[in-house]
Scaffold this active site. Structure first.
Site, short mmCIF file in Angstrom:
data_model
loop_
_atom_site.label_atom_id
_atom_site.label_comp_id
_atom_site.label_asym_id
_atom_site.label_seq_id
_atom_site.Cartn_x
_atom_site.Cartn_y
_atom_site.Cartn_z
N HIS A 4 0.90 -1.19 0.01
CA HIS A 4 0.07 -0.03 -0.07
C HIS A 4 0.85 1.23 0.02
CE1 HIS A 4 0.16 -0.33 4.56
NE2 HIS A 4 0.30 1.22 4.38
N ASP A 23 1.15 -7.93 2.20
CA ASP A 23 1.15 -6.37 2.09
C ASP A 23 2.83 -5.72 1.94
OD1 ASP A 23 0.68 -3.68 1.92
OD2 ASP A 23 -0.49 -3.46 3.42
N SER A 63 4.02 2.28 8.86
CA SER A 63 3.64 1.50 7.74
C SER A 63 5.07 0.87 6.72
CB SER A 63 2.72 1.79 6.44
OG SER A 63 1.44 1.84 7.07
#
Length: 720
Positions: free
Chosen positions: A84, A226, A655
């Site tokens: 992402h 991810d 992240s």
């Protein structure tokens, strides 16, 4: 006496159990955190994690694109991040013919690695505490309001001054950044080196990288791969440079070694990254303000836009590719706002904050320090005074700035000025600039009918939430000229405006006049939005000046209280490099419900739904599951691990952060938090807050077994 000692030891142990709360500054690790990290299981010297003057794990952590964290995993500059985080760059290279978002991408050699426009990767070369230097500069500064201590403009000047005095080189790739911490009670300078030739190496299909999409976002259990891979390029000398075919992969100072040993319940783990923002020193009034302004608008306005975008994206592949990144970015903090508000109520965070602030006020009374209460009352007054302008500002941001791409039209002021000057050369020069800006604009909004639908819905939402007398001035035009019909106004903007279509612009630019720009609906609309945003900002500017001064005192009080109690202190996150630590731990979100600390590929298959794009499973992955082709990546039970959770203190910006074990080896990549822990930006709850991570074994399994890109593993150092 013996009982007192036992009670004291129990208190100290209690503090140690709680010590996994905090986003710790690396220079403070040795004095504040090393002892507890060793006690919890760290097996390497703290200097191996961070050393101010020699190579350490810090040197393998990068700021990716300014918003995420990445880790270098090979000597040739290979960077592992979240799917992402790389999403907009995967989208950048995607088309209907080559849909890398849907199908994935893997470069079979260095020549096929794709350069990414507007992407940089930044290393932190050095961190220097400069509190005393900044204080000395402030003492000689002429600032009657006393607020330069938080001013980024002022601190940038101080940073450059410090760099000059200490012979620190600054250029287009090397910069210094000075930031305030603890409300301006301490200051650190960061010396940064940025590489601007970054190329996409590999990414799994979205059916793996975004498996579960919005439904599973911010949730546990998760089953998402991810991750994505990029590579840093530089000159032959290893220096940063703009993209050039002659650039070569960067030979890095340090890279992370990978462990396949896996995770077990209770294992020590630590995370390094660039957490964005949190607000642990808020008083209860500020928590209520956040719930009723920012979170309220994010939930309601974004929800409206996303419903329309998703409907249109499912109809057309080209629309899907164009809006995929925008939709994902919007949905991320839409769900965050919903979950945060629910959690703040469910966990009674307001009650916790009130108890905390009463404790500090009591300390002030006991010590004869009136500053804490004065600061507290000042913050309360500020919050009450700014509530309405902040509410309106958030509506403007969500409806117009974030919600309407078609309102990002080119600026026309310099072209108007040229027209009024009647100087042919100046007009010609500005005309060329406007044509170029218009080309970029029209490329950015290729689906005007989608924009029309979104705009009409958001205009109605704005009118619902903002009273008529407070709305931006364009609504007076809508009332008077369009009889309150905002739909008709939007239609006329797109039908008649200079920027309503390429045809309209081309017709205008052949014979441009001041009158056409001055009366143009979209130009007037954009001007009204800008004036509204400026008005809201000005309404809060003076109020927030008082807030900053009071907040500094309040945070100092919190620091004093923690020092008295023997609790280590840490500053709020502000996109600077931090370390958090804790354990791999399951948790109990509700009575009678326990969530395990890991998930496996079995869960992917159980969630499969061929009719739902969020839960499609690729055929190749199903084949690997049926045949159990896991090899060295399987866990002790022979299953394929996918995700795991740790109780480290994370937030947005973490992240992509590396998750490391007690030996300092890479075991996973952080990519999300759990729904029950979304209150963590305001108040950390160790019993319920978890960081969700991709198990490195699943990452390598997908690269080698699913994608057939095992050659990439040859440049990594992988330990069994």
């Amino acid at each position: 006496m013996r009982r007192k000692v036992l009670l004291l030891l129990s208190f100290v142990c209690f503090l140690w159990v709680k010590a996994d709360e905090g986003m710790w500054m690396l220079p403070d690790l040795k004095s504040q955190n090393a002892a507890i990290m060793y006690e919890m299981g760290l097996e390497i010297p703290i200097e191996s994690v961070y050393h101010p003057d020699s190579v350490s794990l810090k040197d393998a952590v990068v700021h990716f694109g300014g918003g995420c964290t990445g880790e270098v995993i090979s000597a040739q500059g290979l960077v592992l991040i979240n799917h992402h985080c790389g999403y907009r760059f995967i989208q950048q290279h995607s088309s209907v013919e080559k849909d890398y978002l849907t199908d994935g991408f893997w470069a079979i050699n260095r020549q096929e690695e794709l350069p990414c426009r507007d992407l940089s990767v930044t290393f932190i070369e050095k961190i220097v505490e400069v509190t005393e230097y900044v204080k000395s500069q402030l003492e000689t500064d002429e600032d009657p309001e006393g607020t330069h201590y938080l001013s980024s403009t002022y601190l940038n000047r101080v940073a450059r001054r410090f760099a000059d005095e200490n012979s620190i080189e600054i250029n287009s790739f090397r910069s210094v950044e000075l930031k305030p911490f603890y409300g301006g009670n301490r200051y650190y300078l960061f010396i940064k080196k940025s590489y601007k030739d970054v190329r996409m190496v590999g990414a799994p299909p979205s059916s793996i990288g975004k498996f579960g999409a919005d439904t599973d976002n911010w949730m546990w259990p998760r089953h998402t791969g991810d991750f994505a891979l990029f590579r840093i390029y530089g000159t032959a000398e290893g220096e940063p440079a703009e993209y050039a075919e002659t650039n070569i992969p960067l030979e890095v100072k340090n890279y992370m070694k990978i462990s396949l040993s896996g995770v077990r319940e209770g294992d020590f783990a630590f995370v390094m990254g660039f957490p964005g923002r949190n607000w642990r020193y808020m008083i209860s009034d500020e928590v209520e303000e956040r719930m009723e302004t920012t979170n309220f608008m994010r939930e309601h306005i974004r929800g409206i836009r996303q419903e329309i975008l998703l409907e249109e994206m499912l109809k057309d592949d080209a629309v899907q590719i164009h809006y995929a990144g925008k939709y994902a970015a919007s949905a991320n903090y839409w769900k965050n706002a919903i979950g945060m508000n629910e959690g703040l109520v469910r966990l009674n965070i307001l009650g916790t904050k009130k108890a905390q602030q009463q404790k500090l006020l009591a300390l002030g009374e006991a010590t004869g320090n009136e500053n804490y209460r004065k600061a507290f009352e000042e913050i309360r007054e500020v919050v009450a005074a700014r509530r309405q302008p902040l509410y309106h500002q958030q509506a403007l941001v969500e409806v117009f700035t974030n919600g309407m791409d078609w309102m990002k039209i080119p600026a026309t002021q310099t072209f108007v000025s040229a027209l009024l000057s009647k100087k042919k050369d100046r007009i010609a020069a500005e005309k060329e600039k406007l044509i170029a800006a218009a080309d970029t604009y029209f490329e950015s909004v290729p689906f005007p009918e989608v924009e029309r639908k979104v705009a009409k819905a958001l205009m109605k939402a704005y009118m619902e939430y903002i009273p008529r007398e407070e709305r931006i001035t364009v609504f007076e035009v809508i009332e008077n000229r369009f009889k309150g019909d905002s739909n008709k106004f939007i239609d006329d903007c797109l039908r008649f405006s200079i920027f309503g279509s390429r045809e309209n612009f081309q017709k205008f630019i052949r014979k441009p006049t001041f009158h056409k720009i001055d009366k143009d609906w979209m130009v007037l609309f954009r001007s009204s939005i800008n004036n509204g945003l400026i008005g809201a900002e000005l309404a809060m500017e003076e109020i927030n000046r008082s807030y900053a001064l009071a907040h500094k005192v309040w945070v100092k009080g919190m620091m004093d209280m923690r020092t008295i109690e023997g609790i280590p202190i840490y500053p709020d996150a502000n996109s600077t490099l931090r370390l958090t630590y804790g354990q791999v731990l399951s948790y109990e979100p509700y009575d009678g419900m326990v969530y395990d600390h890991y998930t496996t590929l079995k869960g992917v298959m159980e969630k499969e739904d061929p009719e739902n794009f969020e839960f499609i499973v690729p055929d190749r992955l199903k084949e690997l599951y049926r045949e159990k082709e896991y090899d060295r990546y399987a866990d002790e039970a022979g299953e394929m691990p996918v995700n795991f959770i740790v109780n480290t203190d994370n937030t947005g910006g973490n992240s992509g952060s590396p998750v490391l074990n007690a030996q300092g080896y890479l075991i996973g990549t952080a990519f999300d938090r759990n729904y029950e822990g979304l209150t963590g930006d305001i108040a950390f709850r160790p019993a319920s807050q978890r960081a969700v991570c991709v198990d490195i074994r699943y990452t390598l399994f997908i690269i080698e077994k699913f994608a057939g890109a095992g050659y990439l593993l040859d440049e990594m150092e992988i330990l069994q």
